[in-house]
Design a protein around this motif. Structure first.
Motif, short mmCIF file in Angstrom:
data_model
loop_
_atom_site.label_atom_id
_atom_site.label_comp_id
_atom_site.label_asym_id
_atom_site.label_seq_id
_atom_site.Cartn_x
_atom_site.Cartn_y
_atom_site.Cartn_z
N THR A 30 0.72 -1.40 0.00
CA THR A 30 -0.08 0.17 -0.10
C THR A 30 0.80 1.33 -0.10
O THR A 30 1.80 1.38 0.75
N GLY A 31 0.37 2.23 -0.98
CA GLY A 31 1.50 3.34 -1.11
C GLY A 31 2.57 3.33 -2.13
O GLY A 31 2.89 4.46 -2.22
N TRP A 32 2.97 2.02 -2.46
CA TRP A 32 4.00 2.05 -3.19
C TRP A 32 3.74 2.21 -4.60
O TRP A 32 4.50 2.68 -5.52
#
Length: 137
Positions: A30-32
């Motif tokens: 998540t967030g990459w």
């Protein structure tokens, strides 16, 4: 707990390693954003990269230097050979803190008019970095 590695899917470059609980493994991404993948297992981001989803030791360079002591006269030079094509060469004077970098293509020469201990580093992904120190006196 489970070991993991986040890596760039296209290049295999490992960007993060750590531990998490297995149930939250996919949350690590998540967030990459797009273009990243996760590997469940042990990988060393300083020496490994990912090939077909598995960690593999990055190849060593065949880079070599012909001498590690030169006169600090701007003329005497050390020859660096065997560097991967389109590599980056960084020279850091450990005595003064000055640094320069630029491209090197298989063979290059290094000279300096400033005395000191010089750390030369050749970098080219996915190869492991190569370094040598040169004494300029």
């Amino acid at each position: 707990m489970i070991d993991y590695a986040v890596y760039e899917a296209e290049t295999g470059r490992i960007v993060q390693t750590g531990l998490t609980i297995e149930a939250e493994l996919n949350l690590v991404l998540t967030g990459w954003g797009d273009g990243y993948a996760i590997y469940a297992g042990v990988a060393d981001r300083s020496t490994d990269y990912m090939v077909d989803g598995e960690p593999v030791v990055r190849p060593a360079q065949a880079t070599a230097i012909d001498k590690t002591a030169i006169a600090a006269d701007g003329v005497d030079q050390a020859t660096i050979s065997g560097a991967p094509a389109d590599s980056d060469l960084t020279a850091v004077n450990l005595t003064t803190g000055d640094a320069v970098s630029g491209p090197i293509n298989e063979i290059g020469q290094f000279a300096t008019a400033i005395a000191g201990t010089i750390l030369l580093t050749v970098s080219k992904w996915p190869y492991l970095d190569w370094s040598a120190t040169v004494e300029a006196v």
